[in-house]
Enzyme design. Structure first.
Site, PDB file in Angstrom:
ATOM      1  N   GLY A  50       0.904  -1.375   0.215  1.00 39.35           N
ATOM      2  CA  GLY A  50       0.026  -0.248   0.095  1.00 39.35           C
ATOM      3  C   GLY A  50       0.705   1.222  -0.154  1.00 39.35           C
ATOM      4  O   GLY A  50       2.385   1.313   0.150  1.00 39.35           O
ATOM      5  N   ASN A  66      -5.918  -2.768  -5.819  1.00 41.17           N
ATOM      6  CA  ASN A  66      -6.501  -1.386  -5.331  1.00 41.17           C
ATOM      7  C   ASN A  66      -5.575  -0.840  -5.074  1.00 41.17           C
ATOM      8  O   ASN A  66      -4.526  -1.467  -4.642  1.00 41.17           O
ATOM      9  CB  ASN A  66      -8.328  -2.655  -4.440  1.00 41.17           C
ATOM     10  CG  ASN A  66      -7.719  -2.778  -3.639  1.00 41.17           C
ATOM     11  OD1 ASN A  66      -6.367  -3.467  -3.210  1.00 41.17           O
ATOM     12  ND2 ASN A  66      -8.290  -3.286  -2.903  1.00 41.17           N
ATOM     13  N   SER A  67      -6.375   0.241  -5.078  1.00 35.45           N
ATOM     14  CA  SER A  67      -5.221   1.097  -4.288  1.00 35.45           C
ATOM     15  C   SER A  67      -4.340   0.972  -2.918  1.00 35.45           C
ATOM     16  O   SER A  67      -3.031   0.985  -2.057  1.00 35.45           O
ATOM     17  CB  SER A  67      -5.817   2.678  -3.788  1.00 35.45           C
ATOM     18  OG  SER A  67      -6.783   2.332  -3.064  1.00 35.45           O
ATOM     19  N   ASP A  68      -5.379   0.413  -2.207  1.00 38.99           N
ATOM     20  CA  ASP A  68      -4.561  -0.355  -0.101  1.00 38.99           C
ATOM     21  C   ASP A  68      -4.122  -1.918  -0.889  1.00 38.99           C
ATOM     22  O   ASP A  68      -2.710  -1.870   0.306  1.00 38.99           O
ATOM     23  CB  ASP A  68      -5.661  -1.121   0.298  1.00 38.99           C
ATOM     24  CG  ASP A  68      -6.859  -0.119   0.626  1.00 38.99           C
ATOM     25  OD1 ASP A  68      -6.298   1.687   0.692  1.00 38.99           O
ATOM     26  OD2 ASP A  68      -8.090   0.018   0.861  1.00 38.99           O
ATOM     27  N   ALA A  69      -3.706  -1.726  -2.093  1.00 42.62           N
ATOM     28  CA  ALA A  69      -2.567  -3.940  -2.136  1.00 42.62           C
ATOM     29  C   ALA A  69      -1.867  -3.723  -2.980  1.00 42.62           C
ATOM     30  O   ALA A  69      -0.719  -3.936  -2.788  1.00 42.62           O
ATOM     31  CB  ALA A  69      -3.807  -4.282  -2.829  1.00 42.62           C
TER      32      ALA A  69
END
Length: 313
Positions: free
Chosen positions: A38, A64-67
């Site tokens: 992240g 996704n953005s968190d990963a």
């Protein structure tokens, strides 16, 4: 096997999102695996005990953005530090295209070799007595959960039994450890299995961010020593633990510990919830730990979970 949390405020997660990354440092080796990458992972990595050269593999759970928002910054930091060790990156299908486009438009070049692999269900890699297993946990084919499995350990050699039979020490001991059978000149049979204890299973760590199929989760986390959930919305129902679902997962998958990182992190509260199931009493127990003083957890050789408050790099 050490599980190191990389997040905000002395490695503590933020209440509104999952932590940036989770590093797993393996025993008796200078290797570490990074699960998800992240935002600002490179900064948290500098504050941890890990060196850049220790990171040999990066595993992305979903697109996704968190990963994966911090993957370019981390790779660029490795180049600035003159890294020469090759790096392996495992991610869902389409991650390779994302990485190439990002590096092209950001005009970033890397000074080391990067190998990118598309993740499919099953064993994705094996190294140093460990293997990593991927399993889809939702109806979407680009969201995976992962398990690091240590190979089983051979049973100890019963040397006292060899002494009792007056077997001379030497190469024959090594052959007996390999469970070789011998027929002596007097017709007496020596079976190596009689001189070795039963093998013990290796440790297992499972990492997920979300799931919708309980059956897939149970199969992936089967007999895991630690199941880490990096998502505050899982196993919760109206800000309370879904004890029925949690206890069902414990009973069916036979896991030792379940850590839900972001369940109880509301605003300035930086505590993590650890759940463990007592098979004898058949009840679910919980414990809260303050992450401002705990940097990592360790799965010991006896499959017990321990906390680490300081490191030796």
């Amino acid at each position: 096997m050490e599980i190191i949390l990389l997040g905000e405020k002395f490695f503590t997660p933020h209440y509104s999102r999952q932590i940036s990354s989770v590093a797993v440092r393996l025993d008796n080796s200078n290797e570490a695996c990074l699960f998800d990458c992240g935002e600002s992972t490179q900064h948290y990595l500098i504050r941890s005990c890990l060196k850049n050269r220790h990171i040999k593999r990066i595993i992305i759970s979903e697109l996704n953005s968190d990963a994966c928002l911090g993957i370019i910054g981390l790779l660029a930091t490795f180049s600035l530090n003159e890294r020469l060790v090759p790096l392996e990156i495992y991610g869902p299908e389409g991650f390779c295209k994302y990485l190439r486009l990002f590096s092209r438009y950001s005009q970033t070049n890397f000074s080391y070799q990067i190998k990118i692999f598309s993740v499919k269900m099953g064993v994705i890699c094996q190294f140093s007595g460990y293997k990593i297993i991927a399993f889809p946990l939702t109806q979407y084919p680009f969201i995976f959960g992962y398990s690091i499995v240590e190979q089983e350990k051979a049973g100890k050699f019963r040397i006292y039994q060899a002494h009792r039979l007056k077997i001379p020490s030497g190469p024959i001991y090594g052959l007996l450890k390999q469970k070789t059978r011998f027929i002596l000149s007097n017709g007496f049979i020596l079976d190596g299995e009689d001189f070795c204890e039963l093998p013990t299973r290796g440790r297992k760590f499972t990492y997920i961010t979300r799931f919708s199929y309980e059956k897939n989760l149970v199969e992936l986390a089967w007999k895991s020593d630690m199941l880490l959930i990096n998502n505050r919305k899982i196993l919760s129902n109206r800000n309370n633990i879904d004890y029925y679902l949690t206890q069902k997962i414990f009973k069916e998958s036979h896991i030792q510990y379940l850590i839900n990182l972001n369940f109880c992190l509301y605003k300035w509260n930086s505590k993590v919830l650890i759940l463990f199931y007592r098979s004898q009493q058949k009840n679910l127990c919980k414990k809260y730990l303050d992450l401002t003083h705990i940097f990592a957890f360790k799965i010991k050789t006896n499959y017990r979970l321990d906390k680490i408050t300081n490191f030796n790099s």
